[in-house]
Design a protein around this motif. Structure first.
Motif, PDB file in Angstrom:
ATOM      1  N   GLY A 140     -13.931  -8.699  -2.796  1.00  0.00           N
ATOM      2  CA  GLY A 140     -14.003 -10.149  -2.880  1.00  0.00           C
ATOM      3  C   GLY A 140     -13.028 -10.796  -3.845  1.00  0.00           C
ATOM      4  O   GLY A 140     -12.999 -12.016  -3.976  1.00  0.00           O
ATOM      5  N   VAL A 141     -12.207  -9.989  -4.524  1.00  0.00           N
ATOM      6  CA  VAL A 141     -11.252 -10.515  -5.507  1.00  0.00           C
ATOM      7  C   VAL A 141      -9.833 -10.353  -4.964  1.00  0.00           C
ATOM      8  O   VAL A 141      -9.452  -9.247  -4.567  1.00  0.00           O
ATOM      9  N   PRO A 142      -9.031 -11.423  -4.936  1.00  0.00           N
ATOM     10  CA  PRO A 142      -7.652 -11.296  -4.452  1.00  0.00           C
ATOM     11  C   PRO A 142      -6.830 -10.360  -5.347  1.00  0.00           C
ATOM     12  O   PRO A 142      -6.829 -10.489  -6.562  1.00  0.00           O
ATOM     13  N   LYS A 143      -6.182  -9.373  -4.722  1.00  0.00           N
ATOM     14  CA  LYS A 143      -5.345  -8.401  -5.432  1.00  0.00           C
ATOM     15  C   LYS A 143      -4.048  -8.218  -4.669  1.00  0.00           C
ATOM     16  O   LYS A 143      -4.022  -8.290  -3.438  1.00  0.00           O
ATOM     17  N   LEU A 144      -2.965  -7.951  -5.399  1.00  0.00           N
ATOM     18  CA  LEU A 144      -1.708  -7.588  -4.765  1.00  0.00           C
ATOM     19  C   LEU A 144      -1.744  -6.100  -4.435  1.00  0.00           C
ATOM     20  O   LEU A 144      -2.077  -5.276  -5.285  1.00  0.00           O
ATOM     21  N   VAL A 145      -1.429  -5.770  -3.184  1.00  0.00           N
ATOM     22  CA  VAL A 145      -1.460  -4.395  -2.713  1.00  0.00           C
ATOM     23  C   VAL A 145      -0.126  -4.106  -2.024  1.00  0.00           C
ATOM     24  O   VAL A 145       0.348  -4.896  -1.211  1.00  0.00           O
ATOM     25  N   LEU A 146       0.474  -2.956  -2.378  1.00  0.00           N
ATOM     26  CA  LEU A 146       1.684  -2.507  -1.701  1.00  0.00           C
ATOM     27  C   LEU A 146       1.259  -1.801  -0.420  1.00  0.00           C
ATOM     28  O   LEU A 146       0.379  -0.931  -0.443  1.00  0.00           O
ATOM     29  N   VAL A 147       1.867  -2.162   0.700  1.00  0.00           N
ATOM     30  CA  VAL A 147       1.499  -1.634   2.013  1.00  0.00           C
ATOM     31  C   VAL A 147       2.746  -1.092   2.689  1.00  0.00           C
ATOM     32  O   VAL A 147       3.832  -1.671   2.567  1.00  0.00           O
ATOM     33  N   GLN A 148       2.604   0.020   3.379  1.00  0.00           N
ATOM     34  CA  GLN A 148       3.669   0.495   4.251  1.00  0.00           C
ATOM     35  C   GLN A 148       3.042   1.216   5.425  1.00  0.00           C
ATOM     36  O   GLN A 148       2.150   2.057   5.253  1.00  0.00           O
ATOM     37  N   CYS A 149       3.501   0.877   6.629  1.00  0.00           N
ATOM     38  CA  CYS A 149       2.963   1.496   7.836  1.00  0.00           C
ATOM     39  C   CYS A 149       3.913   2.566   8.351  1.00  0.00           C
ATOM     40  O   CYS A 149       5.139   2.422   8.306  1.00  0.00           O
ATOM     41  N   PHE A 150       3.300   3.633   8.824  1.00  0.00           N
ATOM     42  CA  PHE A 150       4.001   4.784   9.383  1.00  0.00           C
ATOM     43  C   PHE A 150       3.505   4.988  10.804  1.00  0.00           C
ATOM     44  O   PHE A 150       2.599   4.288  11.253  1.00  0.00           O
ATOM     45  N   GLU A 151       4.056   5.938  11.517  1.00  0.00           N
ATOM     46  CA  GLU A 151       3.666   6.161  12.912  1.00  0.00           C
ATOM     47  C   GLU A 151       2.169   6.451  13.072  1.00  0.00           C
ATOM     48  O   GLU A 151       1.567   6.051  14.067  1.00  0.00           O
ATOM     49  N   ARG A 152       1.556   7.146  12.116  1.00  0.00           N
ATOM     50  CA  ARG A 152       0.158   7.553  12.259  1.00  0.00           C
ATOM     51  C   ARG A 152      -0.822   6.851  11.344  1.00  0.00           C
ATOM     52  O   ARG A 152      -2.032   6.936  11.543  1.00  0.00           O
TER      53      ARG A 152
END
Length: 91
Positions: free
Chosen positions: A74-86
């Motif tokens: 419920g708390v806004p946080k900065l998150v690093l995201v990266q998508c891969f094939e799986r």
């Protein structure tokens, strides 16, 4: 897309450029993909690489790493995201 100079404080670096997709892989994700720990080898607990090769569990990157603001408990946080094939990885 926006640019936020305050994100430089996290000191996230590109660790690898995938030769097949030309996408950069962020340091925390590359570190995970090349991590070692306890594994079973022939029924015996040993220390070794968690994956046979760096892209075994994730596949090749299909996006660049990017920051997103998401609700964590419920708390806004900065998150690093990266998508891969799986799968998509977060940090």
């Amino acid at each position: 897309m926006t640019s936020d100079e305050s994100l430089a404080a996290y000191a996230i670096q590109v660790e690898y450029i995938d030769t097949a997709t030309s996408h950069a892989i962020a340091g925390p994700f590359w570190e995970f993909m090349n991590s070692s720990g306890p594994i079973m080898v022939g029924g015996v607990l040993a220390e070794g690489p968690l994956f046979p090769d760096p892209v075994f569990a994730t596949g090749r990157p299909i996006t660049e790493p990017y920051w997103a603001e998401v609700a964590v408990a419920g708390v806004p946080k900065l998150v690093l995201v990266q998508c891969f094939e799986r799968r998509c990885l977060t940090y």
